[in-house]
Design an enzyme around this catalytic site. Structure first.
Site, PDB file in Angstrom:
ATOM      1  N   ARG A  63       7.971  -3.722   7.953  1.00  0.00           N
ATOM      2  CA  ARG A  63       8.883  -3.025   7.045  1.00  0.00           C
ATOM      3  C   ARG A  63       8.712  -1.532   7.266  1.00  0.00           C
ATOM      4  NH1 ARG A  63       8.562  -1.116   1.700  1.00  0.00           N
ATOM      5  NH2 ARG A  63      10.537  -1.220   0.552  1.00  0.00           N
ATOM      6  N   THR A 114       4.269   1.096  -4.699  1.00  0.00           N
ATOM      7  CA  THR A 114       4.692   0.938  -3.301  1.00  0.00           C
ATOM      8  C   THR A 114       6.212   0.994  -3.166  1.00  0.00           C
ATOM      9  OG1 THR A 114       2.784  -0.520  -3.027  1.00  0.00           O
ATOM     10  CG2 THR A 114       4.427  -0.523  -1.268  1.00  0.00           C
ATOM     11  N   CYS A 116     -10.558 -10.285 -37.798  1.00  0.00           N
ATOM     12  CA  CYS A 116     -11.443 -10.254 -36.626  1.00  0.00           C
ATOM     13  C   CYS A 116     -12.353 -11.477 -36.588  1.00  0.00           C
ATOM     14  CB  CYS A 116     -12.301  -8.993 -36.633  1.00  0.00           C
ATOM     15  SG  CYS A 116     -11.318  -7.485 -36.629  1.00  0.00           S
TER      16      CYS A 116
HETATM   17  N1  3NM Z   1       9.792  -5.369  -2.268  1.00  0.00           N
HETATM   18  P1  3NM Z   1       2.822  -4.064  -3.411  1.00  0.00           P
HETATM   19  S1  3NM Z   1       8.427  -4.927  -4.341  1.00  0.00           S
HETATM   20  C1  3NM Z   1       8.527  -4.331  -0.431  1.00  0.00           C
HETATM   21  O1  3NM Z   1      10.748  -6.390  -5.494  1.00  0.00           O
HETATM   22  C2  3NM Z   1       8.697  -4.694  -1.839  1.00  0.00           C
HETATM   23  O2  3NM Z   1      11.780  -6.707  -3.645  1.00  0.00           O
HETATM   24  C3  3NM Z   1       9.788  -5.566  -3.568  1.00  0.00           C
HETATM   25  O3  3NM Z   1       4.237  -3.770  -2.792  1.00  0.00           O
HETATM   26  C4  3NM Z   1      10.857  -6.262  -4.303  1.00  0.00           C
HETATM   27  O4  3NM Z   1       2.374  -5.381  -2.891  1.00  0.00           O
HETATM   28  C5  3NM Z   1       7.825  -4.381  -2.862  1.00  0.00           C
HETATM   29  O5  3NM Z   1       1.986  -2.930  -2.893  1.00  0.00           O
HETATM   30  C6  3NM Z   1       6.545  -3.660  -2.746  1.00  0.00           C
HETATM   31  O6  3NM Z   1       2.967  -4.004  -4.888  1.00  0.00           O
HETATM   32  C7  3NM Z   1       5.362  -4.521  -3.048  1.00  0.00           C
END
Ligand code: 3NM
Ligand code: MG
Length: 521
Positions: free
Chosen positions: A46, A143, A445
């Site tokens: 990617r 990410t 609690c």
């Molecule tokens: N696609 P990580 S989330 C590449 O929701 C990608 O389609 C997503 O990264 C989607 O594992 C994502 O670091 C990133 O959280 C995932």
């Protein structure tokens, strides 16, 4: 269209060679190869930037590596690149080239994966012949910040259920925020009785790890083994009416006394002592230990943990997380008491952190607290929940506990004049207790402590299901309060007029038998 060879999607690595993830002094090929050694089963290249020639060269080199491990290489978005290198397929998002065209270009034998974040998108992709779905975004992730929707484990489960009901056997992975701390819980909570996930797709937890091989190995192991916390969770669904539950209550209470389970309380400053005494009174063995590192040893003693965040602070939060993980690893039960959950931004954030740190067997709180937990879902997740400003009626409370328990796959208790309890399928209302409980510190609690003793004992001895154990604890506690209120009432009568007593909430006496009913959906 179904790909002729069944692909192993268990641990699906999505690459990211940006500085933020890969770092300045590592290269993509080395990290991917380390991950392959650790057991990654699919790789997706990617790359969101770069010239086409450069991308083709990268893909070709990477394909040389993945082929040595017998692992398919897919290319994100770029059908032309996949064709140029002759790798195993592509992954397309909803805004990329449409599936029919991709299929025409790649032919019937290549793998085509599609991102789906809604039931409609998923059904459409299945109908049009996707080989697998990447379902997400499960949890918010740095990410990819432009994801369309955060759907949580419950969203994934809904998609799995709907595609299975439509008769599709398309394979599935989920993506977004998956890591070694949450992967087992995600699998557990995503699991639909109709269809299971085939794997998880991960970027940062592998690509940014100091040791990609070790983390991949660990992830693979966690995915392919039954989580310790999930053993023996299923309730006996035939015990679904109040009468059958009440019949089992004495044996649960007796069993606590016979087994003296450890009740490990990480609790607030006010109730340390009270909770320890209540644990003793119900027949458990209390330990008030707030240091998370200790939980690994304490978790081996066959007890249960109470996380009561009444005096939350940053080090406390870290301790809760450590203890939660330790108890999850041992398969020992955890009761979460989100004290004051909605009161401050710190507490709301703490709820998210705790929900994302592990599996909670029981969540117990008052209306406001349970609403906050319902609205939180997970760290940083978008809120899509009940309006916390309105007061709920009985029907809404029953719906709330049922919905939260179904989402978390656990037991939820909402306390109040009437208490509501659900395991997501069976829901009960309990009318025991006494107004005095609201006038004494720590009663909520210590109900948590009482519940911990009952579920610890249940697990130690097997047998009774978790929901029944929780209800037994509530009845034990609340009927004890009714009995305790009697001498108090008598004593007060010497000092107050009946008018004053009414103002104190001293209700006329008092049932001392279970007052419980089951609620149909
Ligand atoms: N696609 P990580 S989330 C590449 O929701 C990608 O389609 C997503 O990264 C989607 O594992 C994502 O670091 C990133 O959280 C995932
Ligand atoms: Mg895309």
């Amino acid at each position: 269209m179904t790909h002729p060879i069944k692909i192993d999607y268990t641990l699906y690595l999505v690459t990211d060679s940006t500085l933020a993830i890969l770092g300045p002094d590592r290269d993509l090929y080395t990290v991917v190869e380390q991950a392959l050694r650790g057991g990654v089963t699919v790789v997706q290249l990617r790359e969101k930037t770069g010239d086409t020639a450069e991308l083709v060269a990268k893909a070709r080199k990477l394909h040389g590596i993945t082929k040595r491990y017998g692992v398919p290489l897919l290319i994100n978005d770029r059908v032309d690149v996949a064709l140029a290198v002759g790798c195993e397929g592509v992954h397309v998002g909803q805004d990329d080239m449409d599936l029919a065209t991709v299929r025409k270009l790649l032919g019937p034998d290549k793998i085509i994966g599609v991102t789906a974040s809604t039931v409609d998108e998923a059904l459409r992709a299945c109908e049009r012949g996707a080989d697998y779905l990447g379902i997400g975004t499960v949890y918010a992730t740095p990410t990819k910040t432009n994801t369309k929707e955060i759907i949580g484990a419950a969203g994934v489960r809904e998609i799995l259920t709907k595609i299975a009901e439509a008769g599709h056997n398309t394979q599935t992975v989920c993506i977004g925020g998956v890591n070694e701390l949450n992967v087992q819980r995600i699998f557990h909570q995503c699991h639909s009785p109709k269809k299971a996930l085939d794997g998880v797709a991960i970027v940062s937890a592998i690509m940014a790890a100091p040791d990609p091989e070790a983390v991949s190995k660990k992830l693979h192991g966690l995915i392919t083994s039954e989580p310790a916390f999930a053993a023996d969770l299923g309730g006996n669904q035939s015990v679904a009416d109040a009468r059958s539950v009440v019949d089992l209550v004495p044996s649960v209470i007796k069993h606590v006394h016979e087994t003296t389970p450890l009740s490990h309380n990480m609790t607030n400053l006010v109730v340390q002592n009270i909770a320890a005494n209540v644990a003793l009174a119900v027949g458990a063995s209390p330990i008030m230990a707030g240091y998370g590192e200790e939980a690994a040893d304490l978790g081996k003693l066959g007890g249960a943990l109470v996380i009561n965040m009444g005096s939350v602070d940053p080090s406390g939060l870290e301790n809760y997380q450590k203890a939660l993980r330790a108890y999850n690893q041992q398969g020992r039960p955890v009761v979460y008491d989100p004290v004051g959950a909605g009161a401050t931004a710190i507490r709301r954030a703490a709820v998210g952190t705790i929900l994302s740190s592990g599996y909670l067997d029981v969540i117990k709180g008052n209306e406001g607290e349970i609403k906050t937990v319902f609205n939180t879902q997970e760290q940083e997740e978008q809120q899509r929940g009940v309006d916390s400003s309105t007061t709920l009626d009985a029907t809404q409370k029953a719906q709330l506990v049922r919905a939260l328990a179904a989402r978390e796959k656990n037991v939820v208790v909402l306390t109040g004049k009437t208490d509501f309890v659900s395991d997501g399928t069976r829901t009960f209302a309990i009318d025991n207790g006494h107004a005095y409980l609201g006038m004494v510190t720590g009663t909520g609690c210590t109900l948590g402590t009482t519940i911990s003793a009952a579920i610890a004992s249940r697990k130690a001895g097997g047998g009774v299901d978790r929901l029944v154990a929780v209800i037994a604890a509530i009845l034990h506690f609340e009927i004890a309060a009714e009995i305790a209120a009697v001498p108090l009432l008598i004593g007060l009568k010497f000092r107050y007029s009946s008018n004053e007593l009414n103002q104190l909430g001293a209700l006329p006496l008092i049932p001392t038998t279970p007052s419980i009913c089951d609620i149909q959906e």
